[in-house]
Design a protein around this motif. Structure first.
Motif, short mmCIF file in Angstrom:
data_model
loop_
_atom_site.label_atom_id
_atom_site.label_comp_id
_atom_site.label_asym_id
_atom_site.label_seq_id
_atom_site.Cartn_x
_atom_site.Cartn_y
_atom_site.Cartn_z
N GLU E 292 14.03 -34.29 -12.01
CA GLU E 292 14.21 -33.72 -13.34
C GLU E 292 15.57 -33.07 -13.45
O GLU E 292 16.16 -32.66 -12.44
CB GLU E 292 13.10 -32.70 -13.64
N THR E 293 16.03 -32.98 -14.66
CA THR E 293 17.33 -32.33 -14.86
C THR E 293 17.43 -31.78 -16.27
O THR E 293 16.69 -32.18 -17.18
CB THR E 293 18.47 -33.32 -14.62
N VAL E 294 18.34 -30.86 -16.39
CA VAL E 294 18.67 -30.33 -17.71
C VAL E 294 20.15 -30.58 -17.91
O VAL E 294 20.95 -30.24 -17.04
CB VAL E 294 18.37 -28.83 -17.78
N ASN E 295 20.50 -31.21 -19.01
CA ASN E 295 21.91 -31.44 -19.27
C ASN E 295 22.27 -30.86 -20.63
O ASN E 295 21.50 -30.94 -21.58
CB ASN E 295 22.21 -32.93 -19.24
N LEU E 305 20.66 -29.82 -25.64
CA LEU E 305 20.08 -29.77 -24.30
C LEU E 305 19.08 -30.89 -24.14
O LEU E 305 18.25 -31.13 -25.02
CB LEU E 305 19.40 -28.41 -24.11
N TYR E 307 16.24 -32.30 -21.48
CA TYR E 307 15.47 -32.13 -20.26
C TYR E 307 14.87 -33.49 -19.96
O TYR E 307 14.15 -34.06 -20.78
CB TYR E 307 14.38 -31.08 -20.46
N LYS E 309 12.88 -36.06 -17.12
CA LYS E 309 12.06 -36.06 -15.93
C LYS E 309 11.61 -37.50 -15.68
O LYS E 309 11.09 -38.16 -16.58
CB LYS E 309 10.85 -35.15 -16.12
N ARG E 318 9.38 -37.75 -19.15
CA ARG E 318 9.54 -36.83 -20.27
C ARG E 318 10.99 -36.82 -20.68
O ARG E 318 11.90 -36.69 -19.84
CB ARG E 318 9.11 -35.41 -19.85
N ARG E 320 12.98 -34.52 -23.24
CA ARG E 320 12.82 -33.39 -24.17
C ARG E 320 14.20 -33.08 -24.71
O ARG E 320 15.14 -32.90 -23.95
CB ARG E 320 12.23 -32.20 -23.41
N ARG E 322 16.43 -30.62 -27.06
CA ARG E 322 16.57 -29.39 -27.84
C ARG E 322 17.89 -29.52 -28.59
O ARG E 322 18.94 -29.45 -28.00
CB ARG E 322 16.57 -28.15 -26.95
#
Lengths: 143, 283, 154, 142, 360, 640
Positions: E292-295, E305, E307, E309, E318, E320, E322
């Protein structure tokens, strides 16, 4: 309060920026992704485009050699063109023209190894007269 | 008698024809100012005929009534102008139309229409006193409210009533629904009130309000001509310059709110007219 | 009488007022529609003006996928337009749901809810294509009696 | 993930969040994923001077989670969104849309709970979406 | 009190996109604004179940047509991070170029719409006239005007030749000149200032705590811009965020206007330092993303943003998203009450709402 | 006996007789109604019979053999004692002081000042008096008719155990007699007596409901009017001192205009007029009076009693031609016009709007009086007549509406057309008659404006005021025609007497407007003598003077045509497709409901703008009172 005035007056004097579209048609840029065509002659019905298409608008019937595309679902991303191993898919620089009816492009091809002679490129669902988006197997535009 | 009939006919025809042409010119000029080509000159006529031929949809039947009353009052006002009647009376008749338009808009329950109607009332509140004062200015200069006398006056009025001409300009801008005063309804779509006052008028009834608007525009321009009634050339130049400035102002200002309008128009307008009137009174 | 009718129908095509409703598009088509109104394309040349209000509109330009919430709005707006009226669906989403066809909140193309007269494919269609589509629609506006009037309205 | 992740429990959540607020963190968003048929994984993303910090909460679907919207007003939309998508209940939301933020009655309920929706998903394509109009029996009622 | 309840949107001429605000108004003064979303909600995050991670690029590009490049960029960067793919330097610079072009077109679009929101139609027309030039650049260099579809995992799809690059430079010079001509009106005109100054004030504290992002945040004096993290080639381009301190609509307007000019500058710098070489790393044979990562990247509207996975399958578990408008809506709800109805479009547009982003 | 004398006596005494019958026999509804109807009929007939006989002067020395002056003297003292009694009863110091002061002054005047033989030509009836008599007798009677069903309903609504209607009608009729007396007598002492009588009647009528607020407002009306009474009696004393006469016509000798005391006398009388006409800063009694049953409001405060004020001013006007006093009255009137209109804009209470509008219109009449030119006097008199009729109609319609929807708030009348079509239409036509040409009120406003154009102060205020007037009327009319109706209501079923009142008033005022040229020629032009001249000529169906023209008849014809066309359009519109108004595409099936957040149905409401922050009562009243006070001081001071 009147700071816009110079711009307004300038606009009055200089050439208008309007493109007189239907009267003068601008030459599209060379790399524009327009209408999708399948050169059914070269198609090997491998089904790569069907798999890769993000919009899943292409169906390939490998057995019957029918390549079907829902042009209304196509998003003109060009992924199928990029991945086509036989380079039979290509995009014109002209966009697809609007129509008044729903259409489905369905092209009947021949298996790769078989006779390449003139075969009927059948289209169903396209009303007569509005078939300009037909992929014409004969006239190879070859961009 | 025939003369009267001819004048009445002139008034009835001049409204839609001249008004439509002015409106067409306005649209072309606006487009050119925005670096566009703009519609054909006759576009307003196409619009109106098309609207007249559309299916009548009504929100409240009283809108139909009010639309007819509006156009009736607007045309009567213009005909009275052509008959060279009493200037004050003409404005009263014109106000009838404005009020009916508002009543028609109020008869719909849509908040847009209602708020538009209230803003229109505030616009009326802004320009009506100014118009009366302009008329008073004419009276103080010529000693008469009758158009016959005002047109017969030997000197150009603009020289004696320059401030009142500016004041009339405010009223004209409001009447023409131009920025910064296009509050109640606007020729452009992008307004917070959708179409404000005219939101719920549709099809033929909208066409009627548009024609009525043309009558009013011609009337207001007619009042402008009073400021240089001594020569045709002066009249034409004055009209052309005034209208050009109106379009220019429309294109170089943003839409303001009614609080600003009320304070600005009353503040500046009343001061200017008072200065001019006192000058006339003393001089 | 027939002549007048024909004349009026011609005028209809000369003054199509446009209502734009974005029913769930990604904005791409919307900004191209707006671009049509701006100096470079200037559809006011054809008498087209953007009205924000169904009561005044002749042409409904819709873009985007219909979803469960906006389908009611779309039907409402359509019902508030006085006839004759033309609906132009813009972009892949408006035609069929486009790339979002399979998403759970997508009903499909515009024609699932209101009858569509012209389909303008593209993602998004170029302003030229939108102008073409509108022109195609104007043809239908000129001959309103030929339309099979009351189609299914949701 | 490159950044620090801290696990929290539902009880400690609001306290932790409030602590972060005091430390000058701002809420970026919440990311929710379905772990299995009965558990959800919620990540709270916080940011301070472009550095991220995450809180991880494993929440059972059935139980309500305390809302952090009283602490961070900005959480209002995303918590409502999770209510829509996963059917998870947030207690004490500042404005509670009760699952109607995005979805109409006829739309698929809790569409992101794929474990419970798996059967509906078998038939993909528009048919599935249209099917959803008539409240799918398998769809969890919110 | 005499309350007026107005359904503002979903169909409304000042809103390019459908959002509904239930406005409660007293004599034109707003006392309450409750939004209703969902008119553009498609549920595309969930399409990750049936589209593979390559196809998802085209899907996330269509989260929002105005900032499609940047959506795809953020997504690709996330996947590249999970998969450990290195992007060639030329591709990174090209990504900056296209991102900034997109920012310019988005800001020009916004400047036009903002001018329109306070009824300055001719200014709207001028900004959009200028914007067409950027659209031309997009079309010439990528093949499409709006959804350019140029990012792929591991790089970019197009490699403009030097002649094209020179042409781009000439075009943005023209754009800059035109913009400077409009600057005086947009930033100094009496009526414009009257309509924007002091409207929708968000203090620094409020903006920070409410999670505002992008020009809304920077208009309130917080110098925070995801480009400072130096993704793509930003780290090498000496990027400085544009900050204003007043926190009102005028400040946001100014931020966006200055950012447009700054973006032009960034493009020039990126082009001048554009390295030669490949633009796409082959990723054949690398295992599908697992982990998983957030970029985060900076969209025209603010920080975006993702997210992501994945569990090693072709489809992701997933996605996600934002989006910046999602973060800016709570500040909007705080800003609206107390203003007049005529300011609603101004304040609403000042956050540059992108509803299709918000609802996905 | 001379027929003129007989009619005069009937006009004054018949109501008294009716009043006494009412209180004696009126406990039964039928008898009471019959008495009221009969009295009204007698009044109307007598007033109409009087019309061709004017102008005339008559001597009236004795009544039934007793010296008339003596009767009035006694009655006057009795009246003041009654007021004093009420003052003590309600422990209202102001009333007591003022009543005592008046009593003292009266005794001083009668006992010490007046010497020598009094003139006996006490009855003076010119066209102005006639106009007043016609208004009082016809409009007043119609209002009394409507009061019969209204009070029935009213008492039913308030659950009154023992009917107080006999008393109510006693006072109503008494009032009519008093009013007729006031306008028919020329003797100042007589006028004073009747003036006080109207004060007392209005006190009794305002307080009729006996609620706390009614009593309080009644007392306020009493003390304020007592101020007027005191000014009146002081004015009489001053005038007598200067001219040695009590006859009004005698007093108005222009050659005395230079004298300070003479002007002070006129100024004091004007002050009395201002108070009666509820001009600022005395407006609060009129507003407070709105708590009374609506026929009372209509009778006292729209069409008749307040008109006493302007009547007096009009009478006095020739006395102060060309003086500073005249100028100040003009400015004061214009100020009242503007202030009244501004305050009306800030009101949502229908009756208060009517009240402020009344104050405003009376202000315009005062302004015209003060301008004191032929044109302005004509304008004033026309406005007096038209306003009386139209305003009475509006008051009565509001009364009818109020009894149906149990509210007098304009907001609650939204969409009234849907449930009370006829009443709503009558109200709307009343509104139209108030603000639109070719109707009479606007005709007189036009005359007023043209007459005022010379005076910059006046014209600026009048211009602003008339724009404000348009706002509050148009808003109201639109609200009535809106739909759908939301509140509680009883379906439209009005008693015949209500229709009998509303119908004739509505048609009558329309006809009167069309007949304005004849009204002018027959009633007003003959009075234009002395300093005035019949300024307007009847030409081409309109009234025209040297600098203006108002084509009444052609406009009426065209307006009728327009109305017919619009009505046809309306009829056709009923066949058109009815759709929901624009609600951003969110309308649900129900009227004016939209689908809001959280899938709730929300009502799209729009309320009128009352601009409370600018024109609210709370905000403006003090300033307006201050302005009015300053101007009044200037008037009184300027007179000296």
């Amino acid at each position: 309060m009147f700071r816009m005035t110079p711009n307004i007056v300038r606009n009055l004097v200089v050439r208008k920026s309007t493109r007189m579209y239907p009267v003068e048609v601008r030459e599209p840029f060379a790399q524009v992704r327009g209408e999708l065509f399948n050169d059914i002659e070269r198609c090997i019905f491998c089904g790569t485009c069907e798999v890769k298409c993000p919009s899943q608008c292409i169906q390939v019937d490998k057995k019957a050699c029918i390549w079907t595309c829902d042009p209304f679902a196509c998003v003109f991303c060009g992924v199928c063109v990029d991945t086509c191993p036989a380079k039979s898919l290509y995009q014109k620089t002209k966009y697809r023209s609007p129509t008044g009816e729903r259409i489905i492009i369905s092209q009947q091809g021949q298996p790769r190894k078989k006779d390449k002679a003139k075969d009927r490129a059948g289209e169903s669902g396209t009303p007569k007269g509005s078939g300009e988006e037909k992929a014409d197997p004969g006239g190879d535009p070859a961009t | 008698m025939t003369e009267t009939a001819v004048l009445i006919l002139c008034g009835l025809i001049a409204g839609p024809v001249v008004g439509g042409l002015v409106s067409g010119l306005d649209r072309i000029l606006t487009a050119r100012m925005q670096s566009r080509i703009g519609p054909p000159l006759l576009q307003p006529f196409f619009d109106v005929v098309k609207l007249l031929a559309k299916e009548p949809l009504v929100v409240n039947v009283w809108q139909a009534f009010c639309a007819y009353c509006y156009i009736a009052a607007a045309s009567i006002a213009l005909v009275l102008f052509f008959l060279q009647s009493d200037l004050l009376l003409i404005f009263f008749v014109q106000a009838v139309g404005a009020v009916f338009l508002v009543v028609g808009a109020l008869s719909s329950t849509s908040p847009y229409s209602q708020i538009g109607a209230h803003r229109e009332l505030l616009q009326i509140l802004s320009y009506e006193p100014l118009l009366v004062l302009v008329v008073v200015g004419f009276y103080l200069e010529t000693g008469s409210f009758k158009l016959t006398d005002i047109y017969a006056w030997p000197h150009p009025m603009l020289l004696k009533l320059p401030f009142l001409f500016i004041v009339l300009g405010y009223a004209l801008t409001i009447k023409l629904r131009k920025s910064p005063f296009d509050l109640s309804t606007c020729h452009h779509a992008h307004q917070e009130l959708v179409k404000g006052l005219l939101t719920d008028y549709s099809g033929p009834f909208l066409a009627l309000t548009e024609i009525g608007h043309w009558f009013e525009v011609v009337l207001m321009l007619g009042v402008c001509t009073l400021f240089w009634a001594t020569s045709w050339i002066g009249m034409a130049v004055l009209l052309a310059v005034t209208y050009f400035l109106e379009v220019l102002v429309d294109n170089v200002t943003s839409r303001m709110n009614w609080r600003w309008m009320l304070s600005y128009v009353w503040g500046v307008g009343l001061t200017l007219s008072l200065v001019n009137l006192i000058w006339l009174h003393q001089g | 009488m027939q002549g007048i009718k024909r004349f009026i129908n011609q005028l209809r095509a000369k003054s199509p007022w446009l209502l734009h409703f974005d029913c769930g598009s990604c904005n791409g088509c919307d900004i191209e529609i707006l671009a049509c109104l701006t100096p470079v394309y200037d559809v006011e040349r054809f008498g087209i003006i953007h009205v924000g209000n169904p009561f005044h509109a002749d042409l409904l330009l819709t873009s985007g996928t219909v979803n469960h919430r906006n389908k009611k709005v779309l039907a409402n707006l359509y019902s508030q337009m006085p006839s004759p009226k033309i609906v132009v669906a813009i972009g892949a989403c408006g035609l069929s749901g486009g790339i979002f066809r399979e998403a759970y909140n997508v009903v499909g193309g515009i024609d699932k809810v209101i009858p569509v007269d012209v389909y303008v494919p593209g993602c998004p269609p170029k302003p030229e294509a939108i102008i073409d589509g509108v022109v195609l629609g104007l043809g239908k506006l000129q001959a309103p009696q030929e339309r099979n009037g009351e189609r299914k309205e949701a | 993930m490159r950044e620090e992740i801290m696990a929290v429990s539902a009880e400690a959540l609001v306290g932790e969040v409030a602590k972060l607020k005091v430390l000058g963190y701002r809420l970026v968003t919440l990311s929710c994923t379905e772990l299995d048929a009965s558990n959800l994984d919620i990540l709270y993303h916080f940011d301070k001077d472009l550095g991220l910090k995450h809180l991880r909460l494993t929440a059972p679907k059935a139980a309500a989670v305390p809302s952090i919207s009283p602490v961070y007003f900005a959480a209002l939309l995303v918590e409502n969104e999770i209510q829509d998508f996963f059917g998870l209940r947030f207690e004490g939301l500042v404005v509670d849309y009760r699952g109607t933020l995005y979805l109409e009655e006829e739309a698929l309920k809790t569409p992101y709970c794929r474990f419970s929706l798996r059967s509906a998903d078998q038939r993909e394509g528009p048919a599935a979406a249209l099917d959803a109009e008539t409240n799918h029996p398998n769809a969890e009622k919110f | 009190m005499r309350k007026t309840v107005i359904p503002f949107g979903p169909q409304h001429p000042v809103l390019p996109e459908p959002i509904h605000l239930k406005l409660t108004v007293e004599d034109e003064r707003i006392i309450e604004a409750i939004p209703n979303l969902g008119y553009v909600h498609r549920g595309l995050e969930r399409l990750a179940d049936i589209r593979d991670f390559h196809q998802m690029i085209q899907v996330v590009e269509r989260v929002c047509g105005i900032c499609s490049v940047i959506h795809a960029l953020c997504y690709c960067q996330g996947i590249e991070e999970i998969m450990g793919v290195e992007v060639p330097p030329r591709a990174r610079y090209l990504r900056v170029m296209w991102s900034e072009l997109h920012r310019i077109q988005s800001h020009l679009l916004w400047l036009g719409l903002f001018a329109d929101s306070f009824g300055f139609e001719s200014l709207f027309m001028q900004f959009w006239r200028v914007r067409e030039k950027i659209m031309d650049i997009s079309e010439a260099t990528t093949g499409n005007r709006v959804i350019v579809s140029v990012n792929v995992i591991g790089g970019v799809r197009r490699n403009p030749d030097p002649e094209q690059i020179r042409w781009v430079l000439a075009q943005i010079d023209w754009v800059e000149a035109e913009l400077q001509r409009l600057e005086d009106t947009m930033l100094e005109d009496y009526t414009v200032k009257k309509r924007t100054v002091g409207k929708g004030v968000l203090t620094r504290q409020q903006a920070y705590e409410l999670g505002a992002v992008g020009p809304v945040l920077r208009g309130s004096g917080v110098a925070q811009d995801a480009r400072q993290t130096g993704y793509a080639a930003y780290g090498e381009l000496h990027f400085e965020p544009v900050v204003e301190t007043d926190g009102d609509c005028y400040a946001r307007n100014k931020v966006r206007f200055r950012e447009t000019l700054a973006s032009i500058d960034l493009i020039r710098r990126a082009i001048h330092r554009l390295p030669d070489g490949e633009v796409r790393t082959k990723i054949k044979g690398i295992k599908p993303p697992q982990g998983e990562t957030v970029n985060r990247v900076e969209q025209p509207r603010g920080e975006l943003l993702y997210y992501l996975k994945g569990s090693g399958q072709k489809t992701l578990d997933r996605v996600r998203i934002r989006t910046p408008t999602f973060a800016n809506i709570p500040p909007l709800l705080v800003m609206l009450p107390g203003h007049f109805l005529s300011d609603v479009p101004v304040v609403t547009l000042s956050i540059d709402p992108c509803i299709s982003c918000t609802e996905r | 006996m001379d027929i003129r004398a007989m009619l005069t006596v009937i006009l004054v005494m018949a109501p008294f007789g009716g009043a006494i019958l009412c209180i004696v026999l009126g406990s039964s509804k039928a008898i009471r109604s019959a008495i009221v109807l009969a009295t009204g009929a007698v009044l109307i007939v007598s007033a109409l019979m009087l019309a061709p006989l004017v102008p005339f002067r008559l001597s009236a020395a004795t009544f039934l053999g007793v010296d008339l002056h003596r009767i009035i003297q006694v009655a006057d003292v009795a009246l003041l004692l009654i007021i004093l009694y009420y003052g003590f009863k309600h422990r209202q110091l102001t009333v007591i002081v003022l009543a005592a002061l008046q009593l003292g002054l009266t005794i001083y005047l009668e006992g010490f000042l007046v010497k020598g033989p009094l003139p006996v030509e006490r009855i003076f009836c010119d066209h102005l008096s006639l106009m007043m008599v016609l208004i009082i007798s016809i409009v007043g009677s119609i209002i009394c008719f409507q009061a019969i069903p209204y009070m029935e309903n009213h008492e039913h609504h308030y659950h009154v155990m023992r009917s107080r209607q006999p008393r109510f009608f006693f006072v109503m009729l008494l009032f009519l007699g008093g009013m007729n007396g006031l306008v028919l007598f020329d003797d100042l002492v007589f006028m004073y007596f009747f003036f006080e009588m109207t004060t007392l009647c209005s006190f009794l009528l305002i307080g009729h409901d006996r609620t706390t607020i009614a009593t309080r407002n009644a007392l306020r009306a009493l003390w304020m009017n007592s101020v007027g009474g005191a000014a009146f009696i002081l004015g009489i004393i001053a005038a007598y001192h200067e001219t040695g006469s009590l006859g009004l016509q005698k007093i108005l000798t222009p050659w005395l205009a230079g004298s300070g005391v003479y002007l002070l006398a006129l100024a004091l009388l004007c002050l009395a007029a201002f108070v009666k006409a509820a001009q600022f800063p005395f407006q609060s009694w009129l507003l407070g009076a709105m708590v009374a049953p609506t026929p009372v409001s209509a009778l006292l405060h729209s069409s008749t009693m307040v008109k006493v004020g302007v009547y007096m001013a009009l009478r006095l006007a020739p006395g102060f031609t060309g003086t500073l006093l005249s100028q100040s009255v003009a400015v004061f009137g214009a100020f009242s016009f503007l202030a009244g209109a501004a305050l009306a804009v800030g009101q949502s209470n229908g009756k208060k709007v009517l009240a402020y509008s009344t104050i405003s219109n009376l202000g315009l009449i005062f302004a015209c009086t003060g301008l004191n030119t032929a044109e302005s006097m004509i304008a004033a008199m026309l406005l007096l007549a038209f306003h009386a009729v139209v305003k009475a109609m509006l008051f009565l319609s509001v009364g009818a509406i109020e009894q149906h929807i149990e509210s007098r708030d304009i907001e609650d009348m939204r969409g009234l057309y849907a449930v009370m079509p006829l009443t709503a239409l009558i109200t709307v036509s009343g509104v139209i008659m108030m603000i639109m040409p070719p109707f009479g009120v606007l005709l007189s406003k036009w005359m007023a404006m043209e007459a005022a154009a010379q005076n910059l102060y006046v014209i600026v205020m009048v211009a602003l005021g008339s724009a404000l007037t348009v706002i509050y009327w148009a808003r109201w009319a639109g609200t009535l025609m809106s739909d759908p109706f939301a509140g509680r209501f009883r379906p439209e079923h009005q008693p015949a007497l209500t229709w009998l009142a509303l119908g004739p008033l509505c048609i009558g005022s329309a006809l009167l407007s069309v007949g304005a040229p004849w009204l002018y020629l027959r009633m007003i032009a003959p009075m234009m003598m002395g300093p005035y001249s019949p300024a307007y000529a009847f030409k081409a169906g309109g009234l025209e003077n040297a600098y203006g023209t108002f084509a009444i008849l052609p406009l009426s014809v065209v307006a009728t045509l327009g109305l017919v066309v619009a009505a046809v359009a309306l009829k056709r519109a009923f066949r058109a497709k009815i759709v929901s108004p624009y609600l951003s595409g969110l309308q649900t099936g129900e009227p004016s409901m939209f689908r809001g957040p959280m899938n709730q149905s929300v009502k799209a409401e729009a309320k009128n703008y009352y601009l409370d922050t600018i024109f609210g009562e709370a905000r403006l009243t003090d300033w307006v009172n201050l302005g009015g006070g300053i101007l009044l001081t200037l008037i009184l001071g300027g007179a000296l």
